[in-house]
Design an enzyme around this catalytic site. Structure first.
Site, mmCIF file in Angstrom:
data_model
loop_
_atom_site.group_PDB
_atom_site.id
_atom_site.type_symbol
_atom_site.label_atom_id
_atom_site.label_comp_id
_atom_site.label_asym_id
_atom_site.label_seq_id
_atom_site.Cartn_x
_atom_site.Cartn_y
_atom_site.Cartn_z
ATOM 1 N N PRO A 247 0.846 -1.209 0.000
ATOM 2 C CA PRO A 247 0.000 0.000 0.000
ATOM 3 C C PRO A 247 0.878 1.255 0.000
ATOM 4 C CG PRO A 247 0.010 -1.017 2.169
ATOM 5 C CD PRO A 247 0.766 -1.944 1.274
ATOM 6 N N ASP A 423 5.861 2.116 2.129
ATOM 7 C CA ASP A 423 4.944 1.004 2.342
ATOM 8 C C ASP A 423 4.245 1.211 3.679
ATOM 9 O OD1 ASP A 423 3.666 -1.405 2.835
ATOM 10 O OD2 ASP A 423 5.327 -2.649 2.119
ATOM 11 N N HIS A 424 2.928 1.474 3.629
ATOM 12 C CA HIS A 424 2.214 1.820 4.853
ATOM 13 C C HIS A 424 2.023 0.623 5.785
ATOM 14 C CE1 HIS A 424 0.210 4.585 7.368
ATOM 15 N NE2 HIS A 424 -0.292 5.359 6.417
ATOM 16 N N ARG A 425 2.372 -0.576 5.330
ATOM 17 C CA ARG A 425 2.358 -1.725 6.241
ATOM 18 C C ARG A 425 3.509 -1.640 7.235
ATOM 19 N NH1 ARG A 425 2.811 -6.568 2.061
ATOM 20 N NH2 ARG A 425 4.526 -5.170 1.451
#
Length: 452
Positions: A247, A423-425
């Site tokens: 994401p 990467d928003h994870r």
């Protein structure tokens, strides 16, 4: 007596499945030595030179320039005992028929039983049978051409094979793959090779004129098609995988880098930098590795299989580089341990190697964070896609003279824009913002590095 060995295309990088033949440096009849460079191939990652595994004499090139070959397929035959006095076995003494033995078993005369039409010669490497390959059937011994005077293995020519599924046209594995990639039905072709074997030229001719043209082709056509392969194919797949797996979040920052440019001008005249190409990218690289110390999440990796976040105590800095073969991302190993001068030298060497197409697959693996220098194209910024296996990428934009407010006064300053995709994870908004702000602060005031 002569002893022939075939060299199969090796896996030059983890996961390699195929490569294109770029250049042969040898020809039939040439003497070769161990570790002598005999050809250059293009993999999905880079151009790679392959050394010869044996001493001997080249007897046959099994792949043409421009041909895409699968890993494990023989590409060259070498006589490793060219001084032998006994003649090489001929097809008459070792028929091509598989009716008297199973595939892989040794036949009379030393030949290995195989599918008719394109089997390995004595001493050749054995290939794993394809799961979808038809069962071998008996065939009559094939006619042979008169033996050549040179000490090379005689080629075997086989007749077309009839199987329970119908007629199987004669073609070598690389030609079959080419036909499959181009959508050509081999059953509709008449082979121009010895014994009716379908050649690469037959397939290409079928593509050029698949059916008799009812009219002359439009000379004003404004389209052309180029096969997707090599670096372009690998890059496209990697970007698709990344875009639809991680994401992405992108943040932007505009920075007054006038102090950085002034420091660069002073350092260029310093003795230790006089022989170094000191670019703004070197300052950006130094800022990234320093800022990563305060926000290690941007240098981490999301391991989906293990359901873990892997934090790296090192920075292998990727630098996106445009080359004639497409986009590549070579790495500066342990960039966090380098001084500004060492980074400048490493970046210059990396760029030169990439432009020449000499970046090795190993140099493009194992990165932890990347910089894409879009500023060299006069571009202000963009929304870069994260490289697979990493969690962040910084776009470094063009440095321009722009109006800027300093102490309440509008003055001309050196300004550039930064864009960070993460990467928003792995990286939360606060962490991404902090990292981007730290990079900007180091470029706006290099003295801030003293506090890190």
């Amino acid at each position: 007596m002569p002893q022939f060995k075939q060299f199969p295309l090796p896996d030059t990088a983890e996961g390699l499945t195929e490569a294109e033949i770029l250049t042969w440096h040898v020809k039939p009849g040439d003497a070769v030595k161990v570790n002598q460079i005999i050809l250059e191939i293009e993999t999905a990652k880079a151009a790679v030179e392959l050394p010869c595994p044996w001493d001997g004499v080249v007897t046959e090139l099994l792949a043409e320039v421009g041909q895409t070959v699968e890993v494990g397929v023989p590409i060259i035959t070498i006589d490793v005992d060219p001084t032998g006095s006994a003649p090489a076995p001929t097809p008459a003494a070792a028929p091509a028929s598989t009716s008297n033995g199973k595939i892989g078993e040794e036949m009379p005369g030393g030949r290995i039983a195989t599918l008719v039409g394109y089997g390995p010669r004595a001493g050749a490497a054995k290939r794993r049978a394809r799961k979808d390959a038809p069962a071998p059937v008996a065939a009559a011994p094939a006619p042979v051409a008169a033996p050549a005077p040179a000490p090379v293995a005689a080629a075997v020519v086989a007749e077309p094979v009839a199987t329970p599924g119908g007629y199987v046209p004669l073609a070598k594995p690389p030609v079959r793959k080419l036909a499959k990639d181009l959508g050509v039905d081999l059953h509709a072709l008449s082979g121009s090779g010895p014994g009716g074997v379908i050649t690469r030229e037959d397939v290409e001719q079928a593509v050029a004129s698949p059916t008799p043209a009812p009219a002359v082709a439009d000379p004003g056509s404004r389209e052309r098609r180029v096969p997707i392969k090599g670096v372009r194919k690998a890059t496209a797949q990697a970007m698709v995988d990344s875009a639809f797996t991680a994401p992405h979040v992108t943040e932007f920052l505009t920075v007054d880098v006038t102090p950085m440019m002034e420091l660069r001008a002073r350092l260029k005249n310093a003795p230790q930098f006089r022989d170094v190409k000191l670019t703004p990218l070197a300052f950006a690289a130094k800022a990234v590795v320093l800022a990563a110390r305060r926000t290690p999440d941007v240098n981490a990796t999301w391991d989906e299989a293990a359901q873990e976040i892997v934090y790296k105590d090192y920075v292998h800095l990727g630098i996106a580089a445009a080359t004639p073969r497409g986009l590549v991302v070579p790495k500066v190993r342990d960039a966090d341990r380098m001084s500004l001068r060492e980074l400048a030298v490493a970046l210059d060497a990396l760029a030169t190697t990439a432009r020449e197409g000499r970046t090795t697959p190993a140099d493009m693996m194992g990165g932890t964070i990347t910089i894409t220098n879009v500023g060299v194209f006069g571009v202000d910024t963009g929304t870069p896609i994260i490289n697979p296996g990493e969690s962040a990428i910084l776009a470094f934009g063009a440095i321009r003279d722009m109006p800027w407010v300093v102490d309440g006064q509008v003055v001309p300053r050196k300004v550039c824009q930064l864009a960070l995709s993460f990467d928003h994870r792995v990286v939360d908004g606060q962490q991404g913002s902090q990292f981007l702000a730290d990079v900007g602060a180091l470029l706006a005031d290099p003295g801030v590095a003293m506090t890190y």
